[in-house]
Design a protein around this motif. Structure first.
Motif, mmCIF file in Angstrom:
data_model
loop_
_atom_site.group_PDB
_atom_site.id
_atom_site.type_symbol
_atom_site.label_atom_id
_atom_site.label_comp_id
_atom_site.label_asym_id
_atom_site.label_seq_id
_atom_site.Cartn_x
_atom_site.Cartn_y
_atom_site.Cartn_z
ATOM 1 N N LEU A 24 0.984 -11.203 2.054
ATOM 2 C CA LEU A 24 2.077 -10.622 1.273
ATOM 3 C C LEU A 24 1.545 -9.721 0.162
ATOM 4 C CD1 LEU A 24 4.591 -13.602 0.934
ATOM 5 C CD2 LEU A 24 4.747 -11.611 2.431
ATOM 6 N N THR A 27 0.850 -6.235 1.181
ATOM 7 C CA THR A 27 1.986 -5.333 1.393
ATOM 8 C C THR A 27 2.344 -4.538 0.145
ATOM 9 O OG1 THR A 27 3.705 -6.984 0.816
ATOM 10 C CG2 THR A 27 2.952 -6.914 3.116
ATOM 11 N N VAL A 38 6.952 -9.626 7.668
ATOM 12 C CA VAL A 38 6.917 -10.418 6.442
ATOM 13 C C VAL A 38 7.584 -11.772 6.673
ATOM 14 C CG1 VAL A 38 7.801 -10.589 4.071
ATOM 15 C CG2 VAL A 38 6.783 -8.457 4.871
ATOM 16 N N ILE A 42 5.816 -15.570 6.429
ATOM 17 C CA ILE A 42 6.324 -16.666 5.590
ATOM 18 C C ILE A 42 6.621 -17.898 6.437
ATOM 19 C CG2 ILE A 42 8.215 -17.378 4.072
ATOM 20 C CD1 ILE A 42 8.449 -14.375 3.272
ATOM 21 N N LEU A 79 13.132 -7.732 -0.419
ATOM 22 C CA LEU A 79 11.695 -7.994 -0.316
ATOM 23 C C LEU A 79 11.071 -8.294 -1.673
ATOM 24 C CD1 LEU A 79 8.991 -8.012 1.248
ATOM 25 C CD2 LEU A 79 8.873 -5.534 0.854
ATOM 26 N N ARG A 83 9.144 -11.842 -1.799
ATOM 27 C CA ARG A 83 7.675 -11.802 -1.850
ATOM 28 C C ARG A 83 7.168 -12.499 -3.117
ATOM 29 N NH1 ARG A 83 5.425 -5.955 -1.179
ATOM 30 N NH2 ARG A 83 6.778 -5.675 -2.967
ATOM 31 N N SER A 129 8.952 -3.637 -8.360
ATOM 32 C CA SER A 129 8.343 -4.738 -7.616
ATOM 33 C C SER A 129 7.173 -5.339 -8.394
ATOM 34 C CB SER A 129 7.856 -4.242 -6.252
ATOM 35 O OG SER A 129 7.266 -5.296 -5.525
ATOM 36 N N THR A 133 7.147 -9.153 -10.058
ATOM 37 C CA THR A 133 6.128 -10.132 -9.648
ATOM 38 C C THR A 133 5.196 -10.482 -10.801
ATOM 39 O OG1 THR A 133 6.200 -9.236 -7.406
ATOM 40 C CG2 THR A 133 4.350 -10.661 -7.950
#
Length: 274
Positions: A24, A27, A38, A42, A79, A83, A129, A133
């Protein structure tokens, strides 16, 4: 050897990334991501899939219908969130019991920081993103430090609680480093993209020492606001503690994070449906 290197050299100080997490993280650098792949990554790990679905179906995200597999979670949450949630679930699995840390509160605070980071990043055109994260895992160094040196950390907790606004300063005074540097070491070990590693490492003083990673500034403000929520700070305390210099550099309107009605912020108790 510096104090932080002594900490990181301890056996198992930095847990290894599971295979699905490594895939992940790869990506992040892909221009086009195959969502079906994806989902397959998972679902190849049943434990992480179960943790993902538990988070996705929690009141925190307020879904109108439950999701039953990784593909459904990606379709509903997107996503970016899925993720990040799988990465967080893997970290939670690595630190599933940490003395002196209320993990439910820790991850609620972390999710609030992630949501706020994305909320702040969008209008100033930063990578949403990476912001989400990095915001979600920005404080993971706290868990590493608690596991690696439980007694000194418990002693620190008695004087400066884990989510206190002065926490990083207190850690640097006692240990010579903070959760930010330790978290960056883990992110580097797990091969996070460079901008995310830099954001985690420099979140405490985002623009010092010729460092300029805007996401670090976003995390700085987002984590301040998420901590303020956990501390139940009133409007005057919010105004007086707002990190104005960082906000000015990024061009963030203070009213977007000081106000009472912030869509990206889950209030204490709301994630339990209280």
């Amino acid at each position: 050897m510096t104090p932080i290197h002594k900490l990181l050299k301890q056996p198992n100080a930095l847990p290894s990334a599971p295979k699905v997490v490594r895939k992940l993280i790869e990506t992040f650098d892909q221009e086009e991501v195959d969502m079906l792949k994806v989902a397959e990554y998972i679902e190849a790990d049943p434990v992480l899939t179960a943790k993902l679905l538990k988070l996705a179906n929690s009141a925190f995200f307020g879904l109108t219908r439950s999701v039953s597999d990784a593909r459904g979670a990606i379709n509903v949450l997107g996503l970016i969130k899925v993720r990040a949630l799988v990465i967080a679930a893997a970290l939670d699995d690595s630190f599933h019991a940490v003395g002196g840390v209320n993990l439910n509160q820790f991850w609620r605070y972390s999710l609030n920081t992630a949501n706020l980071s994305r909320y702040l990043a969008l209008p100033i055109r930063l990578d949403e993103s990476a912001s989400f994260t990095a915001g979600l895992v920005h404080a993971i160094g706290e868990l590493v430090m608690h596991v690696a040196m439980p007694e000194p950390m418990l002693e620190l907790n008695r004087s400066i609680p884990l989510l206190d606004l002065k926490r990083a300063r207190a850690q640097r005074g006692v240990f010579g480093y903070s959760y930010a540097e330790v978290g960056a070491a883990l992110a580097r070990e797990w091969k996070f993209p460079r901008n995310m590693v830099d954001a985690i490492e420099h979140q405490i003083a985002p623009f010092d020492n010729d460092v300029y990673e805007p996401i670090a500034g976003v995390i700085h403000i987002a984590s301040w606001r998420a901590r303020a929520e956990e501390l139940s700070l009133g409007s005057q305390a919010l105004i007086s503690s707002y990190p104005d210099p960082v906000g000015l550099v990024l061009g963030i309107d203070p009213d977007t994070v000081i106000g009472e009605d912030i869509p990206a912020l889950t209030r204490i108790g709301e994630e339990d449906g209280a």
